[in-house]
Design an enzyme around this catalytic site. Structure first.
Site, PDB file in Angstrom:
ATOM      1  CD  GLU A 170      -3.029  -0.646  -0.114  1.00 18.60           C
ATOM      2  OE1 GLU A 170      -2.993   0.483  -0.417  1.00 18.60           O
ATOM      3  OE2 GLU A 170      -3.610  -1.497  -0.497  1.00 18.60           O
ATOM      4  CB  THR A 171       1.997   3.534   2.332  1.00 18.16           C
ATOM      5  OG1 THR A 171       2.179   2.728   3.502  1.00 18.16           O
ATOM      6  CG2 THR A 171       0.349   3.657   2.162  1.00 18.16           C
TER       7      THR A 171
END
Length: 380
Positions: A159-160
């Site tokens: 995700e990040t």
């Protein structure tokens, strides 16, 4: 010239001479370094971005947006003037409206290329560092929810990149753009508009309840927030205060992030000890792909049914107690990859409806676990 003026003139000349002597010499022919060039480009981009943002219309000028603010305030028991002010300060972002449109052409999907984007040394090394730093919290989350640490680590990494790429859009701009100006060219425009209207409402309630500044929070172009990229409704439903400080912080508290991701999968019926998928082979003559692929990612066939439709499963897959799904991952011009997905694989797709995404989460988590130094990483 009188004495006073003469003195001032001499001081001025002397000062200029000293300044010229002391100033660093400039070499007009000297080329700027690579870092200086990069910094100049970043400054120009930031300036252009600020100019562009200032030119975007405010939703304070839109009657429909202000009417929605009144409805949200009533439903959520929020201060009406505050809601109207926050929505009014949001700006329409054409780049966001463009980003949610599906690709113009079908395009060839390629699992191997997709995998290379995420299961790569930089992300693996960052995952190892994250796991080492937060080992105790990961162990606690795994023990309490049954969700393996490697799945939690895989999600946050995909995700990040463990918080390094959490998104640069103002969440309020993203949600208002998609709530009030979702592109009509999208095949599911009506449903998506309704979805983002509800997310805008959840975002305003969330920020008001937790004393967060809704005008400063940043996230993805779809309004996903923090290290785990939770939508506002997911933050409301599944966010947990895992560090015990009295608030849920998915931006700055890795403990809250870990606990919330684990809680999310627990809510979607993660089954401890169950594999995510099994390898398989297709009988080239008997395989009924049309029937097997019809339910998409959702497990719908017993192992017996899959074998009856031309799938060859190993012994462990044949003993699987639940339903299975035939997963097809395209590989460009090469043969597709086929797997048998379990309910746990399906649980990962509830985060992002994509078998490519889910398998990347699984494989990144495994790669990080394998790279962990002694003591050996927790296994499922």
């Amino acid at each position: 010239m009188n004495r006073t003026l003469r003195t001032v003139a001499l001081v001025f000349i002397a000062t200029c001479a000293i300044g010229a002597w002391a100033a660093p010499k400039k070499y007009p022919n000297k080329k700027p370094s690579a870092s200086q060039k990069a910094q100049a480009v970043q400054q120009r981009v930031a300036k252009d971005r600020a100019t562009l943002l200032a030119a975007m219309p405010l939703y304070a000028q839109r009657a429909d947006a202000l009417a929605a603010a009144q409805s949200i305030a009533q439903r959520r028991d929020l201060n009406q003037a505050w809601v109207a002010h926050i929505i009014g300060q949001a700006r329409f972002m054409p780049s966001i409206a463009q980003a949610v449109l599906p690709p113009s052409g079908p395009g060839a999907r390629n699992w191997n290329l997709y995998r290379e984007r995420f299961v790569e040394p930089k992300r693996i090394n960052a995952g190892v560092a994250f796991w080492q730093k937060h080992r105790e919290t990961l162990e606690r989350a795994q023990a309490q929810t049954g969700v393996p640490a490697e799945i939690i680590v895989g999600i946050i990494g995909i995700e990040t990149l463990y918080g390094k790429n959490a998104g640069g859009y103002r969440v309020i701009d993203a949600l208002c753009t998609l709530a009030f100006d979702f592109p009509v060219a999208h095949p599911r425009a009506a449903q998506r508009t309704t979805f983002f209207q509800s997310e805008l409402e959840a975002f305003l309630a969330l920020t008001a309840r937790n004393n967060l500044d809704p005008l400063s929070l940043r996230g993805s172009y779809a309004g996903a927030m923090g290290m785990p990229q939770f939508m506002p409704s997911s933050w409301e439903k599944y966010g947990v205060d895992y560090d015990g400080d009295g608030k849920v912080d998915l931006y700055g508290s890795p403990a809250d992030v870990i606990g919330s991701v684990a809680n999310y999968f627990k809510a979607f019926q993660w089954q401890p000890g169950m594999p995510t998928h099994y390898p398989l082979e297709l009988d080239p003559i008997r395989a009924d792909l049309a029937t097997l692929l019809l339910p998409d990612i959702k497990p719908s066939f017993s192992p017996f049914d899959m074998v009856a439709h031309g799938v060859r499963l190993d012994e462990s897959a044949q003993r699987h107690p639940g339903a299975l799904a035939l997963l097809e991952l395209q590989n460009g011009n090469d043969a597709p990859l086929y797997l048998a997905g379990t309910d746990n694989f399906y649980a990962i797709t509830r985060y992002n409806w994509s078998s490519y995404y889910a398998l990347a989460v699984i494989e990144l988590g495994r790669a990080v676990a394998k790279a962990m130094p002694m003591p050996t990483a927790m296994q499922k």
